[in-house]
Design an enzyme around this catalytic site. Structure first.
Site, PDB file in Angstrom:
ATOM      1  N   HIS A  17       0.838  -1.196   0.000  1.00 27.88           N
ATOM      2  CA  HIS A  17       0.000   0.000   0.000  1.00 27.88           C
ATOM      3  C   HIS A  17       0.878   1.252   0.000  1.00 27.88           C
ATOM      4  CE1 HIS A  17      -2.492  -3.267   1.526  1.00 27.88           C
ATOM      5  NE2 HIS A  17      -3.547  -2.575   1.133  1.00 27.88           N
TER       6      HIS A  17
ATOM      7  N   GLY B 224     -10.561   5.208   6.967  1.00 32.61           N
ATOM      8  CA  GLY B 224     -11.168   3.887   7.131  1.00 32.61           C
ATOM      9  C   GLY B 224     -11.371   3.521   8.581  1.00 32.61           C
TER      10      GLY B 224
ATOM     11  N   GLU C  47     -20.053  -3.593  22.959  1.00 33.49           N
ATOM     12  CA  GLU C  47     -19.437  -4.918  22.986  1.00 33.49           C
ATOM     13  C   GLU C  47     -18.108  -4.959  22.238  1.00 33.49           C
ATOM     14  OE1 GLU C  47     -23.892  -5.720  23.425  1.00 33.49           O
ATOM     15  OE2 GLU C  47     -22.627  -4.438  22.168  1.00 33.49           O
TER      16      GLU C  47
ATOM     17  N   HIS D  21     -26.170 -16.693  29.462  1.00 36.89           N
ATOM     18  CA  HIS D  21     -27.395 -16.855  28.676  1.00 36.89           C
ATOM     19  C   HIS D  21     -27.073 -17.656  27.409  1.00 36.89           C
ATOM     20  CE1 HIS D  21     -28.306 -13.687  31.475  1.00 36.89           C
ATOM     21  NE2 HIS D  21     -29.590 -13.675  31.129  1.00 36.89           N
TER      22      HIS D  21
ATOM     23  N   ASP E  81     -37.237 -14.432  25.926  1.00 40.28           N
ATOM     24  CA  ASP E  81     -36.550 -13.348  25.212  1.00 40.28           C
ATOM     25  C   ASP E  81     -36.494 -13.625  23.716  1.00 40.28           C
ATOM     26  OD1 ASP E  81     -36.038 -11.456  27.145  1.00 40.28           O
ATOM     27  OD2 ASP E  81     -34.190 -12.408  27.798  1.00 40.28           O
TER      28      ASP E  81
ATOM     29  N   HIS F  90     -32.019 -13.473  21.319  1.00 39.43           N
ATOM     30  CA  HIS F  90     -31.188 -13.647  22.513  1.00 39.43           C
ATOM     31  C   HIS F  90     -30.804 -15.113  22.738  1.00 39.43           C
ATOM     32  CE1 HIS F  90     -32.284  -9.551  23.239  1.00 39.43           C
ATOM     33  NE2 HIS F  90     -31.803  -9.524  24.475  1.00 39.43           N
TER      34      HIS F  90
END
Length: 673
Positions: free
Chosen positions: A49, A179, A425, A474, A482, A486
């Site tokens: 690059h 970017g 997250e 979970h 849910d 989920h």
């Protein structure tokens, strides 16, 4: 380290004489030398690059020459400044700079750019090249991990001050491009950095308004400066000359906020396609290389480095940093024992954490939620080691990953060990990588179905072999009402498929204890996958055998008719199924397999002992079948889930998807007849 002893050529002799007469370094000449080395690398490899090499060279030069505190002979000394090249496609720019700055890179290493086994891979890789602070390439993650490094510095500085030491103080520099700033993870991290007032973080934005497919006018019209100001950052906008960059960085160091310096550059400067997207990632032909070097008043002799440029660059660095490492060692000698112990832990490459005291009381009812058991273990280990720090994506009250009595990390309390990530997250995982790169054993947490948001950063944890602990709760369709958004189905097999990620799914509190023991005795990334439900504590589960990945929890009493393999909450169901079949005259062994990867690493004798060849095997797991084909004969032996769930009580879902002892025992019986 490159050492050049060659005759200076042509006009370079005159420039050297002029410098000797004036005492002034020709810094632009050094920048052009970096550019020339970078495009030589790309030309020889036939890949790379050149756009960022030619456009951003003044930025990286100014950082290394005038600001970055480092010692190329001791590239990993702890109190160094960190530089992160978030746009990892600019690796040739970084390698050329590192080589000229005096790191352990020879011309032969630069000539081997992008070749098998070289120290100069296509994108920077942590652990392969001296001076590379992290693996980058997936855009945005370098930016977010730099935020993690800044958090780590603030926390470490606070810990040492609490131990009456001023040893720790370093800056984090990050070079990013359009970017990186298009990727959402950079804004997740930038927002948190502004909230936390991380004034030790300086991001230089290579602003050329070009991306791979064209001008950014069609995709990226944000007013970046206003956006970062709104997130609590100090912002400057400057041109690409060395003096302006130098002054902007000096000003940023005095700020009480994180800093973004927009440097307006020309992608592919001096090339025929300068300023165009076509120069971003294409190899340069002979004519283009010659024209570029002519524009820089250089001869087109590949991999030529002049004594002038090399000695001037290293001389500038030596003047600033010559005593840095020795001064650091002297300061270390003055530390008290408590501070020395912490420094040793932070700088130990193999961070096994020994549990000093287990703060855990099993439930009197012989049943417990494994996420609650996980909380007890996490807090116990956190009391044993100051290296454990982390948080969840706004779910600590549900994943139970809060560190009690250890404070929240904030702009007013950098000693806190609970990082309140908010609903971020991806950024939380990338930030955890930055923490791990800074000496910590971080953890992050969310629901298993949302691990998909984290996956690119988990992959970098695995690539860099960073001891990040991912705690996912979970974990199956038993989440119930849910609904399918989920209810994880494919996430578990996805995590297991990732190289160098150790994935645990414990069956009860005993296996949770064994899981945490195994995690903190290793030095690799791990995922702990937990049910949210209350589960029976099984008499035959084993704490120490978790580290073998699988073991027998129910032995056959007579003739071995088959083996049921299960994980997590399905282990209890497997025991019920075996009991039901025993009443019908079928004697089945039950094997708990909390970690498939660990089991497959055991000696073949152990694997054969647990799962003897020729014996019919069945698998029960409320997840994708794709984890299990190596163990079974056919699909009928799999009691798994290969479709999305529904919104309903978990009991109704088990009836619909066949996860009852009656349904499974009947199907196994039909296959054993």
């Amino acid at each position: 380290m490159i050492k050049v002893s060659m005759t200076l050529l042509g006009d370079e002799i005159m420039q050297a004489l002029e410098k000797n007469m004036t005492g002034v370094f020709n810094e632009n000449r050094i920048v052009d030398q970096i550019r020339a080395l970078g495009i030589d690398m790309i030309k020889k490899a036939g890949s790379g690059h050149p756009g960022i090499v030619l456009g951003a060279a003044p930025i990286i030069y100014t950082i290394y020459a005038h600001h970055l505190r480092f010692d190329p002979k001791h590239p990993n000394f702890f109190n160094r400044d960190r530089f992160v090249l978030s746009g990892g496609h600019g690796s040739a720019l970084l390698y050329a700079t590192l080589a000229m700055a005096g790191y352990d890179l020879e011309l032969e290493d630069l000539e081997a750019f992008r070749q098998l086994g070289s120290k100069t891979p296509g994108h920077p890789e942590y652990g392969k090249t001296p001076g590379v602070e992290m693996t980058t390439g997936p855009l945005g993650q370098g930016f977010a991990s730099a935020v993690g490094m800044a958090i780590a510095e603030k926390h470490t500085e606070a810990l040492f001050k609490e131990k009456k030491s001023d040893l720790i103080h370093y800056q984090i520099y990050c070079l990013c491009g359009d970017g990186d700033l298009m990727e959402g993870v950079s804004y997740e991290a930038a927002s948190l950095a502004g909230t936390l007032k991380l004034n030790n973080l300086i991001v230089l934005y290579d602003s050329n308004h070009v991306c791979l497919d064209g001008d950014t006018i069609s995709t990226f019209n944000d007013d970046i400066n206003k956006r970062f100001e709104a997130m609590g950052w100090e912002v400057q906008s400057i041109g690409d000359d060395i003096d302006a960059i130098n002054k902007a960085i000096a000003k940023a160091k005095l700020s009480e906020k994180p800093n973004l310096i927009e440097v307006k550059t020309t992608i592919g400067k001096y090339a025929k396609d300068a300023g165009k997207n076509t120069i971003h990632g294409r190899k340069l032909d002979d004519e283009d290389v010659t024209l570029i070097k002519q524009s820089m008043n250089m001869r087109d002799i590949p991999f030529t480095i002049t004594n002038e440029a090399l000695n001037d660059f290293q001389g500038i660095i030596e003047t600033r940093n010559g005593s840095l490492y020795v001064d650091y060692l002297n300061q270390v000698e003055q530390l008290n024992e408590e501070a020395k112990k912490l420094l040793e832990e932070l700088t130990n490459d193999h961070k096994k954490i020994d549990l000093l005291a287990l703060d855990y009381e099993p439930s009197e009812e012989a049943q417990e939620s494994v996420r609650l058991a996980s909380s007890k273990m996490l807090n116990s280990y956190a009391k044993s080691s100051e290296l454990i720090i982390g948080g969840s994506a706004d779910l600590a009250s549900s994943t139970l990953t809060y560190l009690h009595d250890m404070g929240d990390f904030s702009s007013s309390n950098y000693e806190g060990r609970n990082i309140i990530f908010g609903v971020r997250e991806f950024a939380s995982a990338a930030i955890a990588n930055g923490l791990a790169l800074s000496g910590y054993r971080p953890f992050v947490s969310t629901y298993l179905s949302f691990s998909d948001y984290m996956r690119p950063a988990i992959r970098l944890s695995a690539l860099m072999n960073l001891p990040v602990v991912y705690i996912f709760t979970h974990d199956s369709i038993t989440v119930g009402m849910d609904g399918p958004t989920h209810q994880p189905v494919e996430q578990l097999v996805g995590l297991r498929a990732m190289p160098n990620l150790s994935v645990f799914r414990p069956a009860d509190s005993n296996e949770v204890i064994g899981t945490f023991r195994s995690v903190y005795e290793s030095n690799m990334p791990s995922a702990i996958v937990l049910s949210r439900n209350t589960l029976p504590i099984i008499e035959t589960t084993s704490v120490p055998l978790v580290q073998k990945g699988a073991y027998i929890i129910r032995e056959e009493e007579r003739k071995l008719d088959g083996i049921i393999i299960a994980t997590g909450e399905e282990v209890s169901l497997a025991l019920e199924v075996s009991k039901t079949l025993m009443e019908k005259g079928y004697d089945l062994r039950v094997v708990s397999m909390p970690n498939i990867g660990l089991f497959l690493k055991q000696e073949s004798e152990y694997q054969e002992e647990i799962l003897p060849a020729g014996t019919r095997k069945f698998v029960i797991e409320r997840s994708s079948s794709y984890s299990w084909y190596r163990f079974v004969y056919n699909d009928q032996s799999l009691f798994t889930v290969d479709q999305f769930g529904e919104s309903a009580p978990s009991k109704d879902l088990d009836e619909k998807y066949g996860f009852t002892k009656e349904i499974i025992s009947l199907k196994i019986e039909q296959q054993l007849k």
